[in-house]
Design a protein around this motif. Structure first.
Motif, PDB file in Angstrom:
ATOM      1  N   ILE A 157       0.688  -1.148   0.179  1.00 47.79           N
ATOM      2  CA  ILE A 157      -0.153   0.152   0.016  1.00 47.79           C
ATOM      3  C   ILE A 157       0.841   1.494  -0.165  1.00 47.79           C
ATOM      4  CG2 ILE A 157      -0.166   0.684   2.409  1.00 47.79           C
ATOM      5  CD1 ILE A 157      -3.085   0.035   0.090  1.00 47.79           C
ATOM      6  N   ARG A 158       0.279   1.847  -0.788  1.00 49.29           N
ATOM      7  CA  ARG A 158       1.764   3.542  -0.848  1.00 49.29           C
ATOM      8  C   ARG A 158       0.499   4.244   0.271  1.00 49.29           C
ATOM      9  NH1 ARG A 158       1.853   5.102  -7.568  1.00 49.29           N
ATOM     10  NH2 ARG A 158       2.930   2.472  -7.768  1.00 49.29           N
ATOM     11  N   ILE A 159      -0.830   4.705   0.581  1.00 47.10           N
ATOM     12  CA  ILE A 159      -1.217   5.365   1.632  1.00 47.10           C
ATOM     13  C   ILE A 159      -1.993   4.470   2.479  1.00 47.10           C
ATOM     14  CG2 ILE A 159      -1.962   7.606   1.414  1.00 47.10           C
ATOM     15  CD1 ILE A 159      -1.648   8.705  -0.964  1.00 47.10           C
ATOM     16  N   LYS A 160      -1.980   4.954   3.174  1.00 44.78           N
ATOM     17  CA  LYS A 160      -2.830   3.877   4.645  1.00 44.78           C
ATOM     18  C   LYS A 160      -4.244   4.365   4.293  1.00 44.78           C
ATOM     19  CE  LYS A 160      -3.329   2.577   9.096  1.00 44.78           C
ATOM     20  NZ  LYS A 160      -2.909   2.682  10.646  1.00 44.78           N
ATOM     21  N   PRO A 161      -5.001   3.690   4.254  1.00 44.67           N
ATOM     22  CA  PRO A 161      -6.657   3.889   4.121  1.00 44.67           C
ATOM     23  C   PRO A 161      -7.387   3.994   4.905  1.00 44.67           C
ATOM     24  CG  PRO A 161      -6.240   1.035   3.837  1.00 44.67           C
ATOM     25  CD  PRO A 161      -5.094   2.241   3.743  1.00 44.67           C
ATOM     26  N   VAL A 162      -8.194   4.899   4.747  1.00 41.14           N
ATOM     27  CA  VAL A 162      -9.152   5.642   6.473  1.00 41.14           C
ATOM     28  C   VAL A 162     -10.474   5.344   6.183  1.00 41.14           C
ATOM     29  CG1 VAL A 162      -7.314   7.403   6.452  1.00 41.14           C
ATOM     30  CG2 VAL A 162      -9.244   8.220   5.314  1.00 41.14           C
ATOM     31  N   ASN A 163     -10.964   4.686   5.238  1.00 41.09           N
ATOM     32  CA  ASN A 163     -12.523   4.468   5.233  1.00 41.09           C
ATOM     33  C   ASN A 163     -12.177   3.763   3.887  1.00 41.09           C
ATOM     34  OD1 ASN A 163     -11.987   7.010   3.327  1.00 41.09           O
ATOM     35  ND2 ASN A 163     -13.619   7.708   4.339  1.00 41.09           N
ATOM     36  N   TYR A 164     -14.144   3.091   3.747  1.00 44.56           N
ATOM     37  CA  TYR A 164     -14.410   2.403   2.375  1.00 44.56           C
ATOM     38  C   TYR A 164     -13.949   3.620   1.189  1.00 44.56           C
ATOM     39  CZ  TYR A 164     -16.822  -0.014   6.177  1.00 44.56           C
ATOM     40  OH  TYR A 164     -16.664  -0.363   7.007  1.00 44.56           O
ATOM     41  N   MET A 165     -14.217   4.830   1.537  1.00 47.42           N
ATOM     42  CA  MET A 165     -13.939   5.498  -0.072  1.00 47.42           C
ATOM     43  C   MET A 165     -12.215   5.073  -0.119  1.00 47.42           C
ATOM     44  SD  MET A 165     -15.688   6.959  -1.555  1.00 47.42           S
ATOM     45  CE  MET A 165     -17.545   7.983  -0.742  1.00 47.42           C
ATOM     46  N   SER A 166     -11.477   4.985   0.414  1.00 48.75           N
ATOM     47  CA  SER A 166     -10.159   4.726   0.004  1.00 48.75           C
ATOM     48  C   SER A 166      -9.999   3.662  -0.118  1.00 48.75           C
ATOM     49  CB  SER A 166      -9.259   4.674   1.046  1.00 48.75           C
ATOM     50  OG  SER A 166      -9.527   5.664   2.236  1.00 48.75           O
ATOM     51  N   LEU A 167     -10.287   3.139  -0.912  1.00 51.41           N
ATOM     52  CA  LEU A 167     -10.550   2.321  -1.868  1.00 51.41           C
ATOM     53  C   LEU A 167     -10.831   2.250  -3.200  1.00 51.41           C
ATOM     54  CD1 LEU A 167     -12.145  -0.902  -0.387  1.00 51.41           C
ATOM     55  CD2 LEU A 167      -9.798  -0.281  -0.358  1.00 51.41           C
ATOM     56  N   THR A 168     -11.008   3.571  -3.641  1.00 44.49           N
ATOM     57  CA  THR A 168     -11.122   4.190  -4.755  1.00 44.49           C
ATOM     58  C   THR A 168      -9.701   4.788  -5.654  1.00 44.49           C
ATOM     59  OG1 THR A 168     -11.955   6.317  -4.451  1.00 44.49           O
ATOM     60  CG2 THR A 168     -13.986   4.496  -4.388  1.00 44.49           C
ATOM     61  N   ASP A 169      -8.693   5.031  -4.757  1.00 47.92           N
ATOM     62  CA  ASP A 169      -7.551   5.805  -4.877  1.00 47.92           C
ATOM     63  C   ASP A 169      -7.359   4.696  -6.352  1.00 47.92           C
ATOM     64  OD1 ASP A 169      -4.602   6.475  -5.594  1.00 47.92           O
ATOM     65  OD2 ASP A 169      -4.825   6.118  -3.487  1.00 47.92           O
ATOM     66  N   PRO A 170      -7.081   6.003  -7.259  1.00 50.03           N
ATOM     67  CA  PRO A 170      -6.202   4.834  -9.006  1.00 50.03           C
ATOM     68  C   PRO A 170      -4.854   4.252  -8.243  1.00 50.03           C
ATOM     69  CG  PRO A 170      -7.074   8.019  -8.468  1.00 50.03           C
ATOM     70  CD  PRO A 170      -6.817   7.517  -7.326  1.00 50.03           C
ATOM     71  N   ALA A 171      -4.275   4.806  -7.747  1.00 44.66           N
ATOM     72  CA  ALA A 171      -2.837   3.813  -7.157  1.00 44.66           C
ATOM     73  C   ALA A 171      -3.070   2.905  -6.589  1.00 44.66           C
ATOM     74  CB  ALA A 171      -2.319   4.859  -6.349  1.00 44.66           C
ATOM     75  N   LEU A 172      -4.690   2.247  -6.222  1.00 53.60           N
ATOM     76  CA  LEU A 172      -5.039   0.590  -6.433  1.00 53.60           C
ATOM     77  C   LEU A 172      -5.541  -0.337  -6.614  1.00 53.60           C
ATOM     78  CD1 LEU A 172      -6.555   1.021  -2.812  1.00 53.60           C
ATOM     79  CD2 LEU A 172      -3.680   0.135  -3.112  1.00 53.60           C
ATOM     80  N   TYR A 173      -5.305   0.631  -8.415  1.00 56.91           N
ATOM     81  CA  TYR A 173      -6.293  -0.384  -9.527  1.00 56.91           C
ATOM     82  C   TYR A 173      -5.678  -1.110 -10.659  1.00 56.91           C
ATOM     83  CZ  TYR A 173      -7.750  -0.463 -14.229  1.00 56.91           C
ATOM     84  OH  TYR A 173      -8.760  -1.077 -15.344  1.00 56.91           O
ATOM     85  N   GLY A 174      -7.220  -2.464  -9.490  1.00 56.02           N
ATOM     86  CA  GLY A 174      -7.217  -3.274 -10.516  1.00 56.02           C
ATOM     87  C   GLY A 174      -6.141  -4.639  -8.713  1.00 56.02           C
TER      88      GLY A 174
END
Length: 358
Positions: A157-174
């Motif tokens: 992970i590049r940026i630690k998630p903080v909520n469910y919305m964090s999963l839409t981060d483009p860096a997590l594509y696929g």
């Protein structure tokens, strides 16, 4: 002199007597720790349909049978949707075989209640159960708390998630996955709660889908895939992560309770209306809700208890410190079919073609 000696001997006797009494009393279980009564001379089998992970429910059953060797639990384990399908098949063949159900979410229990499949049962151990986990008419009671958390691989992970919305981060594509709501009741409840919420809604799932969202078949599988690095993040049950870490402390997996609210599910226990071994089934439910049963699950399986007097597993916040994500079982039940259909139409793959989550 004789009187003095008699008094001394009597005093010594009384001291020893009270030491023995106090020692014996201290070894006795508290009222709520006592096992519910059962006739040890009667051997019987209780049929349990459970949606809990197989390893977890097998450990619970083994512990119960240690307490009650005269009661054997015959286990059918599947996802909540598999259990509902089994119940439908039972009906087609003349009636249900189940005595006790242990599902993964209240909305499924509400569905069975509406179908008059459940039988009210007020356990003798409700005094210390949080009221929000007890159905008002006692058709079902939460037996275990499931917190739907954001799980991630600490190394990838590049940026630690903080909520469910964090999963839409483009860096997590696929590299983000959800669990199939057609299989998992906990996933169905979670995804329906998110799609019902105005801050998330359909738009949230559109963004996830555009970001290469994947779909797996169980919460345990999702957490293991994150630990193995096959995917980077997803929504799963906190206990699946703690279970992995218990067996291999060095795994690069962690989770966060979403700062804007955690979806909290109490896996409901229920007695079936057509139960064949109702008395033994009640003994089983009582033990699961007792301090003994709940303490075993917390201590050995890392689960959050539905009771207010059982110590929490390490690192787990108390319920009053968790911010609840808004969800209501009846509303989830009303909307879950359309949400499952919405997810199915997206035809999410289990692995992104040609994608490696580095």
């Amino acid at each position: 002199m004789f009187v003095y000696l008699r008094a001394s001997v009597l005093s010594l006797f009384l001291v020893r007597y009270w030491i023995v009494v106090i020692s014996v009393v201290s070894l006795l279980p508290s009222c709520d720790d006592r096992n519910p009564p059962a006739d040890a001379s009667v051997y019987t089998t209780v049929q349990l349909y459970s949606a809990l992970p197989e390893v977890q429910i097998q450990a619970i059953v083994a512990q119960f049978e240690n307490y009650y060797p005269n009661i054997k639990i015959h286990l059918y384990q599947s996802g909540t949707e598999g259990i509902l399908q089994r119940i439908r098949e039972d009906k087609e063949h003349g009636g249900s075989e189940a005595d006790v159900l242990w599902l993964a979410d209240f909305s499924s229990a509400e569905e069975l209640k509406a179908e008059q499949f459940l039988k009210p049962y007020k356990s003798q151990y409700l005094d210390h159960i949080y009221p929000l986990f007890v159905e008002p008419e006692y058709y079902y009671t939460g037996g275990q708390v499931l917190n739907m958390v954001v799980v991630y691989n600490k190394e990838k992970i590049r940026i630690k998630p903080v909520n469910y919305m964090s999963l839409t981060d483009p860096a997590l594509y696929g590299c983000v996955a959800i669990v199939n709501p057609e299989v998992s009741g906990a996933a169905k409840y979670t995804l329906t709660s998110l799609m019902n919420d105005p801050g998330y809604g359909v738009k949230y799932f559109d963004e996830l889908t555009a970001n290469g969202l994947l779909m797996v078949q169980s919460n345990s599988q999702l957490s293991k895939m994150i630990a193995d690095g096959d995917i980077v993040a997803g929504i799963s049950i906190d206990t699946t992560v703690r279970s992995l870490l218990e067996h291999s402390d060095g795994l690069p997996i962690d989770y966060v309770y979403p700062m804007d609210g955690t979806i909290i599910i109490a896996a409901p226990l229920a007695l079936t209306r057509s139960c064949h071994e109702c008395e033994a089934a009640q003994v089983f439910i009582d033990w699961l809700l007792s301090h003994s049963g709940q303490a075993f699950m917390s201590r050995e399986l890392g689960t959050m208890s539905v009771r207010d007097d059982v110590p929490l597993p390490g690192g787990v916040p108390t319920l009053d410190r968790l911010h609840f994500f808004p969800s209501e079982p009846r509303q989830v039940l009303e909307n879950s079919s359309s949400v499952v259909e919405n997810i199915a139409k997206r035809e999410l793959p289990e692995h992104a073609p040609g994608k490696k989550c580095d």
